[in-house]
Design a protein around this motif. Sequence first.
Motif, PDB file in Angstrom:
ATOM      1  N   ASP A 136       0.808  -1.223   0.000  1.00 31.33           N
ATOM      2  CA  ASP A 136       0.000   0.000   0.000  1.00 31.33           C
ATOM      3  C   ASP A 136       0.842   1.274   0.000  1.00 31.33           C
ATOM      4  OD1 ASP A 136      -1.714  -2.152   0.822  1.00 31.33           O
ATOM      5  OD2 ASP A 136      -3.157  -0.637   1.475  1.00 31.33           O
ATOM      6  N   TYR A 137       0.664   2.060  -1.056  1.00 30.71           N
ATOM      7  CA  TYR A 137       1.285   3.382  -1.192  1.00 30.71           C
ATOM      8  C   TYR A 137       2.816   3.340  -1.145  1.00 30.71           C
ATOM      9  CZ  TYR A 137      -3.514   4.851  -0.410  1.00 30.71           C
ATOM     10  OH  TYR A 137      -4.887   5.000  -0.509  1.00 30.71           O
ATOM     11  N   GLY A 138       3.392   2.155  -1.279  1.00 33.65           N
ATOM     12  CA  GLY A 138       4.843   2.042  -1.259  1.00 33.65           C
ATOM     13  C   GLY A 138       5.467   2.322   0.084  1.00 33.65           C
ATOM     14  N   MET A 139       4.669   2.254   1.149  1.00 31.61           N
ATOM     15  CA  MET A 139       5.171   2.638   2.469  1.00 31.61           C
ATOM     16  C   MET A 139       5.550   1.437   3.337  1.00 31.61           C
ATOM     17  SD  MET A 139       5.490   5.801   2.209  1.00 31.61           S
ATOM     18  CE  MET A 139       6.147   6.023   3.859  1.00 31.61           C
ATOM     19  N   LEU A 140       5.706   0.271   2.739  1.00 29.26           N
ATOM     20  CA  LEU A 140       6.162  -0.915   3.467  1.00 29.26           C
ATOM     21  C   LEU A 140       7.316  -1.568   2.727  1.00 29.26           C
ATOM     22  CD1 LEU A 140       2.768  -2.726   4.240  1.00 29.26           C
ATOM     23  CD2 LEU A 140       4.064  -1.237   5.771  1.00 29.26           C
ATOM     24  N   SER A 141       8.244  -2.171   3.464  1.00 30.42           N
ATOM     25  CA  SER A 141       9.287  -3.006   2.853  1.00 30.42           C
ATOM     26  C   SER A 141       8.786  -4.443   2.853  1.00 30.42           C
ATOM     27  CB  SER A 141      10.592  -2.891   3.647  1.00 30.42           C
ATOM     28  OG  SER A 141      11.076  -1.577   3.601  1.00 30.42           O
ATOM     29  N   SER A 142       7.720  -4.688   2.097  1.00 29.64           N
ATOM     30  CA  SER A 142       7.030  -5.966   2.192  1.00 29.64           C
ATOM     31  C   SER A 142       6.267  -6.275   0.917  1.00 29.64           C
ATOM     32  CB  SER A 142       6.057  -5.919   3.381  1.00 29.64           C
ATOM     33  OG  SER A 142       5.267  -7.087   3.462  1.00 29.64           O
ATOM     34  N   GLY A 143       5.907  -7.549   0.754  1.00 27.54           N
ATOM     35  CA  GLY A 143       5.041  -7.978  -0.332  1.00 27.54           C
ATOM     36  C   GLY A 143       3.585  -8.024   0.071  1.00 27.54           C
ATOM     37  N   LEU A 144       3.252  -7.421   1.205  1.00 29.85           N
ATOM     38  CA  LEU A 144       1.893  -7.420   1.737  1.00 29.85           C
ATOM     39  C   LEU A 144       1.133  -6.202   1.207  1.00 29.85           C
ATOM     40  CD1 LEU A 144      -0.084  -8.744   3.812  1.00 29.85           C
ATOM     41  CD2 LEU A 144       0.895  -7.191   5.534  1.00 29.85           C
ATOM     42  N   SER A 145      -0.080  -6.439   0.694  1.00 28.67           N
ATOM     43  CA  SER A 145      -0.845  -5.380   0.057  1.00 28.67           C
ATOM     44  C   SER A 145      -2.335  -5.620   0.276  1.00 28.67           C
ATOM     45  CB  SER A 145      -0.530  -5.363  -1.446  1.00 28.67           C
ATOM     46  OG  SER A 145      -1.503  -4.680  -2.203  1.00 28.67           O
ATOM     47  N   SER A 146      -3.099  -4.532   0.359  1.00 28.27           N
ATOM     48  CA  SER A 146      -4.554  -4.672   0.438  1.00 28.27           C
ATOM     49  C   SER A 146      -5.175  -4.888  -0.934  1.00 28.27           C
ATOM     50  CB  SER A 146      -5.169  -3.427   1.095  1.00 28.27           C
ATOM     51  OG  SER A 146      -4.936  -2.278   0.277  1.00 28.27           O
ATOM     52  N   PHE A 147      -4.401  -4.658  -1.992  1.00 32.21           N
ATOM     53  CA  PHE A 147      -4.908  -4.772  -3.367  1.00 32.21           C
ATOM     54  C   PHE A 147      -4.375  -6.016  -4.075  1.00 32.21           C
ATOM     55  CE2 PHE A 147      -4.560  -3.913  -7.938  1.00 32.21           C
ATOM     56  CZ  PHE A 147      -5.872  -3.592  -8.247  1.00 32.21           C
ATOM     57  N   HIS A 148      -3.071  -6.227  -4.009  1.00 27.94           N
ATOM     58  CA  HIS A 148      -2.444  -7.364  -4.681  1.00 27.94           C
ATOM     59  C   HIS A 148      -2.448  -8.604  -3.780  1.00 27.94           C
ATOM     60  CE1 HIS A 148      -1.013  -4.698  -7.818  1.00 27.94           C
ATOM     61  NE2 HIS A 148      -0.348  -3.951  -6.952  1.00 27.94           N
ATOM     62  N   PRO A 149      -2.380  -9.792  -4.378  1.00 31.86           N
ATOM     63  CA  PRO A 149      -2.145 -10.986  -3.556  1.00 31.86           C
ATOM     64  C   PRO A 149      -0.788 -10.893  -2.867  1.00 31.86           C
ATOM     65  CG  PRO A 149      -2.773 -11.576  -5.815  1.00 31.86           C
ATOM     66  CD  PRO A 149      -2.493 -10.104  -5.808  1.00 31.86           C
ATOM     67  N   LEU A 150      -0.591 -11.660  -1.826  1.00 28.73           N
ATOM     68  CA  LEU A 150       0.672 -11.654  -1.090  1.00 28.73           C
ATOM     69  C   LEU A 150       1.813 -12.130  -1.988  1.00 28.73           C
ATOM     70  CD1 LEU A 150       2.147 -11.323   1.655  1.00 28.73           C
ATOM     71  CD2 LEU A 150       1.639 -13.742   2.080  1.00 28.73           C
ATOM     72  N   THR A 151       2.822 -11.291  -2.154  1.00 28.26           N
ATOM     73  CA  THR A 151       3.986 -11.642  -2.960  1.00 28.26           C
ATOM     74  C   THR A 151       5.030 -12.316  -2.070  1.00 28.26           C
ATOM     75  OG1 THR A 151       3.569  -9.747  -4.391  1.00 28.26           O
ATOM     76  CG2 THR A 151       5.738 -10.750  -4.550  1.00 28.26           C
ATOM     77  N   ARG A 152       5.632 -13.389  -2.575  1.00 27.59           N
ATOM     78  CA  ARG A 152       6.562 -14.193  -1.779  1.00 27.59           C
ATOM     79  C   ARG A 152       7.949 -14.218  -2.411  1.00 27.59           C
ATOM     80  NH1 ARG A 152       4.068 -17.513   2.018  1.00 27.59           N
ATOM     81  NH2 ARG A 152       1.773 -17.395   1.984  1.00 27.59           N
ATOM     82  N   ASN A 153       8.930 -14.645  -1.626  1.00 26.73           N
ATOM     83  CA  ASN A 153      10.329 -14.660  -2.058  1.00 26.73           C
ATOM     84  C   ASN A 153      10.676 -15.990  -2.730  1.00 26.73           C
ATOM     85  OD1 ASN A 153      13.285 -14.866  -1.955  1.00 26.73           O
ATOM     86  ND2 ASN A 153      13.179 -13.037  -0.685  1.00 26.73           N
ATOM     87  N   PRO A 154      11.182 -15.956  -3.975  1.00 26.67           N
ATOM     88  CA  PRO A 154      11.495 -17.205  -4.670  1.00 26.67           C
ATOM     89  C   PRO A 154      12.566 -18.066  -3.978  1.00 26.67           C
ATOM     90  CG  PRO A 154      11.419 -15.376  -6.205  1.00 26.67           C
ATOM     91  CD  PRO A 154      11.378 -14.783  -4.828  1.00 26.67           C
ATOM     92  N   TRP A 155      13.462 -17.446  -3.223  1.00 26.38           N
ATOM     93  CA  TRP A 155      14.499 -18.225  -2.539  1.00 26.38           C
ATOM     94  C   TRP A 155      13.908 -19.100  -1.438  1.00 26.38           C
ATOM     95  CZ3 TRP A 155      19.575 -18.495  -4.042  1.00 26.38           C
ATOM     96  CH2 TRP A 155      20.001 -17.551  -4.970  1.00 26.38           C
ATOM     97  N   ASP A 156      12.812 -18.635  -0.860  1.00 28.74           N
ATOM     98  CA  ASP A 156      12.113 -19.368   0.192  1.00 28.74           C
ATOM     99  C   ASP A 156      10.723 -18.740   0.279  1.00 28.74           C
ATOM    100  OD1 ASP A 156      10.977 -20.323   2.539  1.00 28.74           O
ATOM    101  OD2 ASP A 156      12.819 -20.187   3.713  1.00 28.74           O
ATOM    102  N   ILE A 157       9.697 -19.436  -0.229  1.00 33.17           N
ATOM    103  CA  ILE A 157       8.387 -18.801  -0.356  1.00 33.17           C
ATOM    104  C   ILE A 157       7.708 -18.559   0.994  1.00 33.17           C
ATOM    105  CG2 ILE A 157       7.993 -19.581  -2.716  1.00 33.17           C
ATOM    106  CD1 ILE A 157       6.157 -21.759  -1.597  1.00 33.17           C
TER     107      ILE A 157
END
Length: 473
Positions: A136-157
């Motif tokens: 949300d609004y680029g204010m997190l260092s995360s793949g967590l979003s209220s709009f997009h599905p949860l984005t995960r890390n390919p090295w370890d999902i």
Amino acid sequence: MHKPAPEEAITSLHDLSAVDLIAGYRARQFSPSEVLEEVLAHVAVWEPHIKALYLLDPEGARATAKESTERWNNGKPIGALDGVPVTIKDNVATKGQPVPLGAASMPLVPAPKDAPPAARLREAGAIIFSKTTMPDYGMLSSGLSSFHPLTRNPWDISKNPGGSSAGAGAAGAAGYGPLHLGTDIGGSVRLPACWNGLFALKPSLGRVPVDPPYVGRVAGPMTRTVDDAALMMSVLSRPDRRDGMSLPAIEINWKALDKSPRKLRIGLMLDAGTGQALEKEVRDVAIKTAKAFESAGAVLTEVDGILTREMLDGLDHFWRARMWSDLSLLPPEQRAKALPYIYQWAETGAKLSGVDVVRGFNATMAIRAAAAKLFCEVDYVISPVSPVVNFPAEFAAPLNDPLKPFEHIAFTVPWNMSENPAASINGGYDKKGFPIGVQIVGRRFDDLGVLGMAKAFEGLRGPQKPWPNPPKK
């Protein structure tokens, strides 16, 4: 994770660098259409596991790739990236597509035109086949979003890709083609690069024109190699008058990356001055990186961090007030759709006084002065990017506490406010094989020098682990 067979690593077109793709097109070894099909097939296998993309457009990309293939067949490429697959972060406008900023609270209004970075990539012939996710609004260092599905890390999902260029980081590590465009206002290309094993450059403010421009906000490349980032910068750095904060247009030879560390003064920064404590494995990688430069002839000195508690809290107050200012303009029912973490963080901004907010904004000038003083004594700074190796995919930030949201950006955010170029490059791995990035910071406007130092480190750091493969079903 399993290691790819040697022949797989060599023959997969989706794993080739942009530099190698252009060489292959020129030699007619393969075509842009063939490369795109391999990328799309690879995306189809990976994407259910990591959810890195937004507005994937296979048919539009195929039409663009067909045109590029015809140009190469006629020996008439239109630009430096003709036929190279590229992804662009959600918040960089592309004509006719909505810009949700990762937030369910944002209205989905089609953008009237390409933002400068998207325009430059398109003009250079790149195949923009998808946007990428962001919180949300680029204010997190995360793949967590209220709009997009949860984005995960390919090295370890089970782990977070970081953010706010979350999808770009995950896409780069997963091999969704060679070039990914992110943005960075406090670490948003460098942190996901760190946690995904990529290279990313946060350019000097104004080096890459953006729209809308803002204090500390830049767009930059996220790639697997330094050469690819330099190639991307040769396109992205072209002028655009829409950005009133952009630097004067000058000719930079972005291929001139040969740089010897010999006799350069390097400051090793192991304490940011505030923020989260440094994990031992992160510290060890930063020291090993600095020692590698020292062995190549650099003069190494340990330096103190330039950030104070007051500065970091000031930025926090300023950003809370700014975020609440934006949210407060929305109807209550729309505002309530924002990520609860962001809403809880931002609404405290309403209780800050005007003096609190101005004092917070003034932290940017204090940081700038401290950075200038430091770079009177050193040519480059080596530091960690993140204080932690990784954190859970479901977390909004490493501490996951909206009252302490920025403890993990103490090594990255100073260089946004001081406008210095700063890069993240993979420096090593933890005991489980998870990547750990290191940061290289240069003087203002020395973007080419930072790229050159990173290129030198590519030759010093030793063999890298194979890129991750999709989980087995």
